[in-house]
Motif scaffolding. Structure first.
Motif, mmCIF file in Angstrom:
data_model
loop_
_atom_site.group_PDB
_atom_site.id
_atom_site.type_symbol
_atom_site.label_atom_id
_atom_site.label_comp_id
_atom_site.label_asym_id
_atom_site.label_seq_id
_atom_site.Cartn_x
_atom_site.Cartn_y
_atom_site.Cartn_z
ATOM 1 N N PRO A 156 0.795 -1.200 0.060
ATOM 2 C CA PRO A 156 -0.050 0.024 -0.098
ATOM 3 C C PRO A 156 0.753 1.277 0.092
ATOM 4 C CG PRO A 156 -0.055 -1.170 2.189
ATOM 5 C CD PRO A 156 1.049 -1.680 1.427
ATOM 6 N N GLU A 157 0.557 2.162 -0.906
ATOM 7 C CA GLU A 157 1.293 3.095 -1.134
ATOM 8 C C GLU A 157 0.406 4.493 -1.458
ATOM 9 O OE1 GLU A 157 3.600 6.138 -0.787
ATOM 10 O OE2 GLU A 157 4.915 4.076 -0.599
ATOM 11 N N ILE A 190 7.147 11.701 -7.528
ATOM 12 C CA ILE A 190 7.404 10.781 -6.493
ATOM 13 C C ILE A 190 7.456 9.247 -7.040
ATOM 14 C CG2 ILE A 190 6.943 9.720 -4.345
ATOM 15 C CD1 ILE A 190 7.775 12.383 -3.984
ATOM 16 N N LEU A 191 6.785 8.969 -8.003
ATOM 17 C CA LEU A 191 6.491 7.606 -8.594
ATOM 18 C C LEU A 191 7.823 7.066 -8.764
ATOM 19 C CD1 LEU A 191 4.698 5.262 -9.138
ATOM 20 C CD2 LEU A 191 4.290 6.163 -11.427
ATOM 21 N N PRO A 192 8.751 7.599 -9.593
ATOM 22 C CA PRO A 192 9.876 6.787 -10.176
ATOM 23 C C PRO A 192 10.596 6.210 -8.753
ATOM 24 C CG PRO A 192 9.854 8.614 -11.322
ATOM 25 C CD PRO A 192 8.753 8.731 -10.391
ATOM 26 N N THR A 193 10.673 7.306 -7.839
ATOM 27 C CA THR A 193 11.429 6.782 -6.481
ATOM 28 C C THR A 193 10.761 5.559 -5.856
ATOM 29 O OG1 THR A 193 12.355 8.942 -5.986
ATOM 30 C CG2 THR A 193 12.215 7.479 -3.906
ATOM 31 N N GLN A 198 11.502 2.382 -7.771
ATOM 32 C CA GLN A 198 12.760 1.967 -7.643
ATOM 33 C C GLN A 198 12.863 1.246 -6.278
ATOM 34 O OE1 GLN A 198 14.372 1.687 -10.006
ATOM 35 N NE2 GLN A 198 16.687 1.023 -9.148
ATOM 36 N N THR A 199 12.129 1.761 -5.022
ATOM 37 C CA THR A 199 12.032 1.199 -4.107
ATOM 38 C C THR A 199 11.672 -0.267 -3.674
ATOM 39 O OG1 THR A 199 11.805 3.506 -2.877
ATOM 40 C CG2 THR A 199 11.125 1.704 -1.535
ATOM 41 N N HIS A 200 10.574 -0.464 -4.648
ATOM 42 C CA HIS A 200 9.884 -1.726 -4.344
ATOM 43 C C HIS A 200 10.266 -2.587 -5.511
ATOM 44 C CE1 HIS A 200 7.843 -0.210 -0.870
ATOM 45 N NE2 HIS A 200 7.270 0.776 -1.573
ATOM 46 N N ARG A 204 -1.807 9.471 -17.636
ATOM 47 C CA ARG A 204 -1.306 8.868 -18.786
ATOM 48 C C ARG A 204 0.420 9.438 -18.578
ATOM 49 N NH1 ARG A 204 -2.766 8.559 -24.010
ATOM 50 N NH2 ARG A 204 -4.627 9.874 -23.885
ATOM 51 N N ARG A 205 0.680 10.221 -17.767
ATOM 52 C CA ARG A 205 2.134 10.549 -17.618
ATOM 53 C C ARG A 205 2.519 9.515 -16.484
ATOM 54 N NH1 ARG A 205 6.958 10.885 -18.340
ATOM 55 N NH2 ARG A 205 8.068 12.297 -17.194
ATOM 56 N N LEU A 206 1.810 8.992 -15.540
ATOM 57 C CA LEU A 206 2.154 8.019 -14.661
ATOM 58 C C LEU A 206 2.352 6.655 -15.375
ATOM 59 C CD1 LEU A 206 -0.294 8.612 -11.539
ATOM 60 C CD2 LEU A 206 2.187 9.295 -12.049
ATOM 61 N N ILE A 207 1.604 6.380 -16.433
ATOM 62 C CA ILE A 207 1.747 5.122 -17.169
ATOM 63 C C ILE A 207 2.930 5.240 -18.009
ATOM 64 C CG2 ILE A 207 1.029 3.975 -19.245
ATOM 65 C CD1 ILE A 207 -1.839 4.816 -18.466
ATOM 66 N N GLN A 208 3.450 6.506 -18.717
ATOM 67 C CA GLN A 208 4.669 6.652 -19.132
ATOM 68 C C GLN A 208 5.786 6.275 -18.378
ATOM 69 O OE1 GLN A 208 4.242 10.368 -20.605
ATOM 70 N NE2 GLN A 208 3.089 9.879 -22.298
ATOM 71 N N LEU A 209 5.932 6.722 -17.045
ATOM 72 C CA LEU A 209 6.808 6.643 -16.085
ATOM 73 C C LEU A 209 7.120 5.442 -15.571
ATOM 74 C CD1 LEU A 209 5.946 9.887 -13.657
ATOM 75 C CD2 LEU A 209 8.093 9.663 -15.050
ATOM 76 N N VAL A 210 5.842 4.535 -15.566
ATOM 77 C CA VAL A 210 6.155 3.261 -15.115
ATOM 78 C C VAL A 210 6.747 2.383 -16.408
ATOM 79 C CG1 VAL A 210 4.830 1.028 -14.862
ATOM 80 C CG2 VAL A 210 4.118 3.101 -13.748
ATOM 81 N N ARG A 211 6.335 2.759 -17.500
ATOM 82 C CA ARG A 211 6.977 1.688 -18.638
ATOM 83 C C ARG A 211 8.327 2.338 -19.237
ATOM 84 N NH1 ARG A 211 0.983 1.390 -21.906
ATOM 85 N NH2 ARG A 211 0.320 -0.521 -20.758
#
Length: 213
Positions: free
Chosen positions: A46-47, A70-73, A76-78, A109-116
């Motif tokens: 849970p985040e 914050i998402l990229p960090t 990488q953490t998990h 959409r930006r979050l999806i790009q960051l994950v991929r």
């Protein structure tokens, strides 16, 4: 092998309790309910952060609530992850933040790009993504929340359709939280214990399918 799922969200994931102005019991929060439903073959992370947006700054906040920054960090953490669940957009509905469903959709959409595009490394695969549309904001007599979310009821009602279309475009999973949960009239935004539990139960089938369980 145990599957790992990151639940990236705001106060709906954190478990904000509008009745106590505190936090729901751990066992009542939707990630905990989802964990119990899936059992030991899955590890749920849970985040949730109160006030987190998809990709916008909140200059009134006491911490960084920009989900895209914050998402990229967090990724990488998990790392490694099998599935990322994105449940964001409610805070984007505040006029001081973005105030529009279209803006929130672009934020997701930006979050999806960051994950991929994340540098996963170690030969790990890019995780699947499940977009969850938050339940529609409801009428409330709470003057603070009514002011903070002025005009947000109509905008939030468009999120499910826009998110579903985005999920189709980006080949992500989609779930409408409003199909199983409704926001409380205490503040118009959050979920009571019954509804946050219902969200965890409602997510089980699609998460199980996306993980191949």
């Amino acid at each position: 092998m145990t599957k790992t799922v990151l639940c990236y969200g705001d106060s709906l994931t954190w478990g904000y309790n509008a009745e106590t102005i505190g936090r729901h019991a751990y066992e009542d929060r939707w990630p905990s309910v989802l964990q119990r439903a899936l059992g030991n073959q899955v590890r749920i992370i849970p985040e949730g952060l109160n006030g987190r947006t998809t990709a916008f700054d909140d200059h009134l906040a006491d911490c960084d609530r920009n989900g895209a920054r914050i998402l990229p960090t967090i990724l990488q953490t998990h790392n490694p992850l099998d599935l990322v669940i994105l449940l964001l957009g409610t805070n984007d509905m505040k006029p001081v933040v973005a105030g529009a469903a279209f803006a929130a959709t672009q934020g997701v959409r930006r979050l999806i790009q960051l994950v991929r595009n994340h540098t996963w490394g170690f030969g790990y695969d890019v995780p699947d993504i499940l977009i969850v549309a938050p339940p529609v904001i409801s009428e409330t007599a709470n003057p603070v929340f009514a002011a903070n979310y002025r005009g947000a009821i109509e905008e939030s009602a468009m999120l499910a359709t826009l998110y579903r279309d985005l999920a189709d475009e980006e080949s992500c999973g989609f779930f409408d939280a409003g199909s199983v949960a409704i926001t409380t009239s205490l503040d118009g935004v959050h979920l009571d214990a019954e509804n946050t539990r219902a969200l965890g139960r409602g997510l089980e089938p699609i998460v199980r399918m996306m993980l191949g369980l």
